[in-house]
Structure formats: structure tokens, C-alpha cells
Design a protein around this motif. Sequence first.
Motif, PDB file in Angstrom:
ATOM      1  N   ALA A 286      27.825  78.293 -25.608  1.00 47.91           N
ATOM      2  CA  ALA A 286      29.280  78.428 -25.442  1.00 47.91           C
ATOM      3  C   ALA A 286      29.759  79.814 -25.871  1.00 47.91           C
ATOM      4  CB  ALA A 286      29.990  77.338 -26.238  1.00 47.91           C
ATOM      5  N   ALA A 287      29.152  80.360 -26.930  1.00 48.47           N
ATOM      6  CA  ALA A 287      29.567  81.680 -27.421  1.00 48.47           C
ATOM      7  C   ALA A 287      29.310  82.746 -26.359  1.00 48.47           C
ATOM      8  CB  ALA A 287      28.809  82.018 -28.704  1.00 48.47           C
ATOM      9  N   PHE A 288      28.192  82.620 -25.674  1.00 42.08           N
ATOM     10  CA  PHE A 288      27.891  83.598 -24.620  1.00 42.08           C
ATOM     11  C   PHE A 288      28.973  83.543 -23.534  1.00 42.08           C
ATOM     12  CE2 PHE A 288      26.200  83.600 -20.243  1.00 42.08           C
ATOM     13  CZ  PHE A 288      26.158  84.972 -20.059  1.00 42.08           C
ATOM     14  N   HIS A 289      29.324  82.337 -23.110  1.00 45.99           N
ATOM     15  CA  HIS A 289      30.346  82.198 -22.055  1.00 45.99           C
ATOM     16  C   HIS A 289      31.705  82.711 -22.536  1.00 45.99           C
ATOM     17  CE1 HIS A 289      28.212  79.735 -18.946  1.00 45.99           C
ATOM     18  NE2 HIS A 289      27.373  79.622 -19.952  1.00 45.99           N
ATOM     19  N   LEU A 290      32.050  82.393 -23.771  1.00 43.85           N
ATOM     20  CA  LEU A 290      33.347  82.827 -24.305  1.00 43.85           C
ATOM     21  C   LEU A 290      33.410  84.355 -24.390  1.00 43.85           C
ATOM     22  CD1 LEU A 290      36.077  82.080 -25.567  1.00 43.85           C
ATOM     23  CD2 LEU A 290      34.934  81.869 -27.789  1.00 43.85           C
ATOM     24  N   ASP A 291      32.351  84.948 -24.911  1.00 41.96           N
ATOM     25  CA  ASP A 291      32.272  86.400 -25.043  1.00 41.96           C
ATOM     26  C   ASP A 291      32.433  87.078 -23.679  1.00 41.96           C
ATOM     27  OD1 ASP A 291      30.888  88.908 -26.622  1.00 41.96           O
ATOM     28  OD2 ASP A 291      30.054  88.710 -24.606  1.00 41.96           O
ATOM     29  N   ARG A 292      31.816  86.478 -22.668  1.00 38.58           N
ATOM     30  CA  ARG A 292      31.906  87.059 -21.322  1.00 38.58           C
ATOM     31  C   ARG A 292      33.312  86.892 -20.746  1.00 38.58           C
ATOM     32  NH1 ARG A 292      27.710  85.330 -16.589  1.00 38.58           N
ATOM     33  NH2 ARG A 292      28.585  83.282 -16.996  1.00 38.58           N
ATOM     34  N   LEU A 293      33.915  85.727 -20.994  1.00 39.09           N
ATOM     35  CA  LEU A 293      35.277  85.515 -20.498  1.00 39.09           C
ATOM     36  C   LEU A 293      36.265  86.476 -21.143  1.00 39.09           C
ATOM     37  CD1 LEU A 293      35.738  81.633 -20.326  1.00 39.09           C
ATOM     38  CD2 LEU A 293      35.918  83.271 -18.451  1.00 39.09           C
ATOM     39  N   PRO A 509      22.969  74.022 -17.189  1.00 36.99           N
ATOM     40  CA  PRO A 509      22.181  72.802 -16.945  1.00 36.99           C
ATOM     41  C   PRO A 509      22.434  71.675 -17.949  1.00 36.99           C
ATOM     42  CG  PRO A 509      20.776  74.757 -16.883  1.00 36.99           C
ATOM     43  CD  PRO A 509      22.118  75.218 -17.316  1.00 36.99           C
ATOM     44  N   ILE A 510      22.903  71.975 -19.159  1.00 40.07           N
ATOM     45  CA  ILE A 510      23.132  70.869 -20.103  1.00 40.07           C
ATOM     46  C   ILE A 510      24.628  70.569 -20.263  1.00 40.07           C
ATOM     47  CG2 ILE A 510      20.940  71.204 -21.324  1.00 40.07           C
ATOM     48  CD1 ILE A 510      22.779  72.353 -23.666  1.00 40.07           C
ATOM     49  N   SER A 511      25.365  70.863 -19.200  1.00 43.17           N
ATOM     50  CA  SER A 511      26.807  70.576 -19.192  1.00 43.17           C
ATOM     51  C   SER A 511      27.044  69.068 -19.343  1.00 43.17           C
ATOM     52  CB  SER A 511      27.373  71.078 -17.866  1.00 43.17           C
ATOM     53  OG  SER A 511      28.638  70.541 -17.642  1.00 43.17           O
ATOM     54  N   PRO A 512      28.064  68.594 -20.017  1.00 45.95           N
ATOM     55  CA  PRO A 512      29.082  69.381 -20.713  1.00 45.95           C
ATOM     56  C   PRO A 512      28.548  69.978 -22.011  1.00 45.95           C
ATOM     57  CG  PRO A 512      29.477  67.030 -21.048  1.00 45.95           C
ATOM     58  CD  PRO A 512      28.312  67.142 -20.126  1.00 45.95           C
ATOM     59  N   VAL A 513      28.774  71.280 -22.156  1.00 47.44           N
ATOM     60  CA  VAL A 513      28.209  71.997 -23.299  1.00 47.44           C
ATOM     61  C   VAL A 513      29.016  71.724 -24.565  1.00 47.44           C
ATOM     62  CG1 VAL A 513      27.716  74.309 -24.208  1.00 47.44           C
ATOM     63  CG2 VAL A 513      27.218  73.785 -21.822  1.00 47.44           C
ATOM     64  N   LEU A 514      30.333  71.646 -24.414  1.00 45.40           N
ATOM     65  CA  LEU A 514      31.178  71.476 -25.599  1.00 45.40           C
ATOM     66  C   LEU A 514      31.934  70.151 -25.581  1.00 45.40           C
ATOM     67  CD1 LEU A 514      32.945  74.915 -26.203  1.00 45.40           C
ATOM     68  CD2 LEU A 514      31.089  73.931 -27.543  1.00 45.40           C
ATOM     69  N   TRP A 515      32.151  69.624 -26.736  1.00 45.77           N
ATOM     70  CA  TRP A 515      33.030  68.468 -26.928  1.00 45.77           C
ATOM     71  C   TRP A 515      34.456  68.940 -26.627  1.00 45.77           C
ATOM     72  CZ3 TRP A 515      34.780  66.469 -32.346  1.00 45.77           C
ATOM     73  CH2 TRP A 515      35.309  65.179 -32.228  1.00 45.77           C
ATOM     74  N   GLU A 516      35.199  68.158 -25.911  1.00 45.19           N
ATOM     75  CA  GLU A 516      36.535  68.544 -25.440  1.00 45.19           C
ATOM     76  C   GLU A 516      37.449  69.135 -26.547  1.00 45.19           C
ATOM     77  OE1 GLU A 516      37.139  68.780 -22.277  1.00 45.19           O
ATOM     78  OE2 GLU A 516      39.290  69.201 -22.411  1.00 45.19           O
ATOM     79  N   PRO A 517      37.504  68.556 -27.748  1.00 47.52           N
ATOM     80  CA  PRO A 517      38.388  69.154 -28.767  1.00 47.52           C
ATOM     81  C   PRO A 517      38.088  70.629 -29.066  1.00 47.52           C
ATOM     82  CG  PRO A 517      37.736  66.961 -29.452  1.00 47.52           C
ATOM     83  CD  PRO A 517      36.947  67.259 -28.212  1.00 47.52           C
ATOM     84  N   HIS A 518      36.849  71.053 -28.876  1.00 43.27           N
ATOM     85  CA  HIS A 518      36.529  72.479 -29.098  1.00 43.27           C
ATOM     86  C   HIS A 518      37.199  73.345 -28.037  1.00 43.27           C
ATOM     87  CE1 HIS A 518      33.701  71.904 -32.331  1.00 43.27           C
ATOM     88  NE2 HIS A 518      33.035  71.011 -31.634  1.00 43.27           N
ATOM     89  N   LEU A 519      37.284  72.821 -26.822  1.00 41.76           N
ATOM     90  CA  LEU A 519      37.929  73.575 -25.740  1.00 41.76           C
ATOM     91  C   LEU A 519      39.427  73.664 -26.003  1.00 41.76           C
ATOM     92  CD1 LEU A 519      35.964  72.092 -22.725  1.00 41.76           C
ATOM     93  CD2 LEU A 519      35.874  74.441 -23.538  1.00 41.76           C
ATOM     94  N   LEU A 520      40.020  72.547 -26.403  1.00 43.47           N
ATOM     95  CA  LEU A 520      41.459  72.544 -26.666  1.00 43.47           C
ATOM     96  C   LEU A 520      41.794  73.480 -27.836  1.00 43.47           C
ATOM     97  CD1 LEU A 520      42.193  68.737 -26.182  1.00 43.47           C
ATOM     98  CD2 LEU A 520      42.360  70.594 -24.521  1.00 43.47           C
ATOM     99  N   ALA A 521      40.874  73.548 -28.793  1.00 47.18           N
ATOM    100  CA  ALA A 521      41.096  74.425 -29.954  1.00 47.18           C
ATOM    101  C   ALA A 521      41.236  75.884 -29.519  1.00 47.18           C
ATOM    102  CB  ALA A 521      39.949  74.276 -30.943  1.00 47.18           C
ATOM    103  N   LEU A 522      40.576  76.259 -28.433  1.00 39.41           N
ATOM    104  CA  LEU A 522      40.610  77.654 -27.978  1.00 39.41           C
ATOM    105  C   LEU A 522      42.041  78.087 -27.653  1.00 39.41           C
ATOM    106  CD1 LEU A 522      37.513  77.738 -25.589  1.00 39.41           C
ATOM    107  CD2 LEU A 522      37.680  78.734 -27.885  1.00 39.41           C
ATOM    108  N   ASP A 523      42.770  77.238 -26.930  1.00 40.86           N
ATOM    109  CA  ASP A 523      44.149  77.596 -26.547  1.00 40.86           C
ATOM    110  C   ASP A 523      45.046  77.698 -27.780  1.00 40.86           C
ATOM    111  OD1 ASP A 523      43.328  77.485 -23.895  1.00 40.86           O
ATOM    112  OD2 ASP A 523      43.805  75.356 -23.734  1.00 40.86           O
TER     113      ASP A 523
END
Length: 552
Positions: A286-293, A509-523
Motif C-alpha cells: 500500500a505504501a508503494f501505491h500511496l507514494d506513487r499517487l 494480485p492480493i487485492s483487497p490490500v487494505l482494510w477499508e478503514p485504512h482507506l477512509l483514514a487517508l481522506d
Amino acid sequence: MGCSQPLRMGKHCFLRFTTMKLRDRLILSIASVLVLMTIILVLDVETMLTSSRSLLNSKVSIQSSRGRHTFIQRHLQKTTNGSRENGSFGINNKFNSNGMNSLDDNTHDEKHQRKEVNRHKFVDYDQPPTGAPQPQPKASPSSSTTPSPPPDPFTDLLSIVVKVEKINRRAKQKHRHWNPNLGELLGLELSSDSSLWDRFHLQIARDWLHPPRDKDPTVDLLLQHTSVQPIVKITQKEGGTQLKLIIEFADGGHALFKPMRFTREQQTLKNHFYFTDYERHNAEIAAFHLDRLLGFRRAVPCVGRTLNMTRELYALATGDLLKTFFISPDNNLCFHGKCSYYCDTSHAICGNPDQLEGSFAVFLPGKEAAPRKVWRHPWRRSYHKRRKAQWQVDESYCDLVRDVHPYSDGRRLLDVVDMSVLDFLMGNMDRHHYETFKMFGNNSAPIHLDHGRGFGKPFHDELSILAPLYQCCVIRQTTLKKLLGFQQRSDSASQSLSGRMRQSLSQDPISPVLWEPHLLALDRRLALILQAVRLCVEKADDPGTVVLDDFH
Ligand SMILES: Nc1ncnc2c1ncn2[C@@H]1O[C@H](COP(=O)(O)OP(=O)(O)OP(=O)(O)O)[C@@H](O)[C@H]1O
Ligand SMILES: [Mn+2]
């Protein structure tokens, strides 16, 4: 008839007199009880508030840093709204409504979750190994039902970004930015039959580990390749605190493997420090994807893969590593390797029964070809259970950093702030060192490595991770612009930061990578970062000293 006349002062009149006195007394007593009760109530509320405040202070370890204090104070004063209820803005909410005092918003959720765990105790087939923390099922969806007001668009910051950009446009035209890559510096050219590994390595540049995605497909192709390439050799990586393996592929490429230990819902244990927290393979991905975004492109490309432990690990293991493999009482294949934390039978890594998920971070070029320099992070934490780092007690710590090379000039301080933005979004408190490629000199981008301890506390926002930002009050203009872009679209399900992350991670390939609350925490955390920048701008005489364009 009254008793005013002395002659009539008989027994009857005396009784009436006594009765009246009694009533008066009764009224008086009730009145005094009421007054007393009011005083007690006022005192009680005051005591509660004071102790809550001091508890709040110690719990969130509010340092004496004025910047941070102001930052938190501001949040405490904010009126709460739906989207902020889960974050540290929630302090206010809890504090006022329940007299509670925790920055951790998971108190409620965890209570709810613990109940859930008990309820499902006998149907949870995905238990972690013995002695390991128990998984916690999904949080109550109640927060999503709270109507939230439109997000703050931070237009004040947007206009500063535009102004800074305009002012620097001309200077930028004159300035020829030097951004060589390893291929150029090593005198090696890519050819049409160069491997993906070589393409990745030779394109590593002074400003980033990989070129923009739309300009070059190498990273996506390499990740896809890594997720299926046959494995021919495994060795345990020396050093480091937790188990990781160096994987060698049939085509000669290498990756660093971190195994899955727990389910996605497992949160950092409440009594664990950041330095005793278990590493999470999905956090690396997830960190790799976030860093790229975020447009940094400084994190090592990382992908998920499910291994057949029998064929892809056990069959290839040798020596001491092989000796740590065993079959658990539940008939799963397990191993624990050798390391300083959690490498024993009670913390073994187990397959299901021999399927094991893990993260694969593609290897950087060898140290002989491209040596790296290791830097101590100026905002490093103490890694001691009772000690604090200087930055946590010294409100003018940034002044010290600003005086020291390489933070005194050039890009590095802004890079450290970028790192703190990335780390705050994922809740990573484990940034003790960072590395750069020696070949690019000291004015090069740091490599974002080691994110296994991110994404551990989705209901808690650790503001101290932002210390480089709020203590130095600087941010790179391009970073701020990127953050504002996400904020402007934060009510769009697909274009918000969480939406973009969800989309990006869905390709793994191992999606979903993150538990949903981690995604909501980003916003939620994105708005907190922007709020920190706003406070810096408000304090500054000139916003141009906060939002900097360093031509990167
Ligand atoms: N993709 C990679 N390519 C090459 N080297 C790497 C890669 N990832 C990590 N390393 C090296 O291995 C070291 C340890 O990796 P990492 O920090 O992820 O593990 P760790 O167990 O968390 O280490 P520590 O406990 O020291 O923080 C890194 O400091 C880095 O030098
Ligand atoms: Mn680490």
C-alpha cells in the motif's frame, strides 16, 4: 386572625408559630441543599475537565512544541462534523459528549469489535498463530451514516500555490534542472532486449526511483513479472528486526519478501510501541501505491503474491532456515527463521495449509554497482520505552536541523517533509533512517524504504508524525498542489485519495490490500495535513516562506 396580640398568645397560636418556623426551615434546608449540590456539580465538572485535559495531554503525548500545541489546540476548538468524527477532530466530540479523553477513536469501535470477536469466536477460521494478537472484525459502519458537510476546499492554500507557481515560473525557465539517471552516470544504455530489472535499475534518477507511470510502463510490467516469476533460491536477509527473505527468480532478478502474519483487520496492539509492532506485508504494498499517487515515486515497487510454501519456500530452504520449518498442530506448514524479534515457534509464520501471502519489493541495484548512503532521520523517535527524542521536547528543534548539512540548503528538508506527509497518511512512526544513492550526490531524493509498520491504526491519527511539517513550517509547492487536488475531489468516490488508492490497489494480485478503514483514514488525514499547512501560513509573514518551489 393573627397572633399579634399578646393576650391571644395561647397554645394554638404558639403551634402555628412553630409550624411556620418548620416550613421556613424546610424551605431553607431545601435551598441550601440545592446550592450545595450546584457547587458540588460545578466542582466535579471542573475536576473532570482538568483531569481529562491532562490525560489527553499525556495520552497523545503532546510535546512542548508550540507548533504542535497550536495545531492540536486548533483542532480542539474546531466544531466537529461527520467526516472528522473518526479522526483527531473527534477528540472534541468525545470530550464533550462523553467526558472521555482519548485521541484514539477506536475505543468505541474496539469495544464493538471485541463483542463481535466473541460472538464469532467459534466461526473464525482465520486465526493467527498461537500467542499472536487476535484479529478484529470490521468496525461499525455507523460513521458512514453520519451526514457530513462538504469538505473544506482549502481555496486559501490553492491561491498561494498558484501565486508561488507564477512567481517561480520565470526562474524555472532559466534554471536547467539536472536529473540524471543511473544509466547515464554509469555509461550504460538500455537496448530493446534489456530485461525489466535493468530497465528499472538504469532509469533510477536523482529525483525519483521510477519515471512517471504514463511515461514508462517498466514498473507495472516488473511488478506483474515479479508476481509470477519462478523462484529458484531463497535466503534469509541478515540484520533487520523481523523475518524477511531474499528471493531469487529464474531470470536472475531479486526481491525482498515479507510474509503475511495476520489478517487485514488486525490493528497494532494498543500496548505495542511502534518499534515492537509486527510488520505488515500489505503495508509495504500500500505504501508503494500511496507514494506513487502522491507523485513522489521514491518508494521501492512492491507487489503481493501468494506462495505455495511447500514448493516455493520449503523445497528451496537450506541450512539454519530449513531447520525452522515445522507442521503446526493444525496441520499447517510453518517456519520462523532467525531474527531479533518474533522469530520463534510461538511467532511462526504459517501457511493455510501451505499457501502463504507476502509482499515482494523489487530489489534495488546491488551496492557494488550503485552504493547507497544511510542517513539518520532528524525526526527519529527514541526507540526506548521511556525516553523521548529531542524534537519531542524542543519547540525550536527545526532551527537546529536547518543549520545542519544537508538540511541547511537544497532539497532535503522538503524531502523530509514529504516523507512525513507520506508517513502521516499511513500512520508510519518507524522512520529511523533513510538512504540515498551516493552517485547522485547529497542533493538527491531519499529512497522511501521500509513501510511494514504503516497502516496499523486506522482510527487514530498520529499527529506527531507531521512534526517536520509543523515545526519547520515548509512544504514543497508540488506536494501541496497534489494534496489540494485530492482534497478538491474528496467527496468523489473514485477521485478522492481513498478512491484513487482503492483503484490503484485493486490491481494487486492480493487485492483487497487494505482494510477499508485504512482507506477512509487517508481522506481524513489529508484534511489534517492541509490544516497544518494553513496554520503555518497564518503564522508566517509571507506565505512564500512556507510554500516553496525548489524546482523539483
Ligand atoms: N527492495 C530492496 N532492495 C534492496 N535493499 C533493500 C530493499 N528493501 C530493503 N532493503 C535493505 O534492507 C534493509 C532492511 O529492510 P527493511 O528496513 O524493510 O527491514 P526491517 O526489518 O524493517 O529493518 P529494520 O528493522 O532495520 O528497520 C533496508 O534498510 C535496506 O537497506
Ligand atoms: Mn523497519
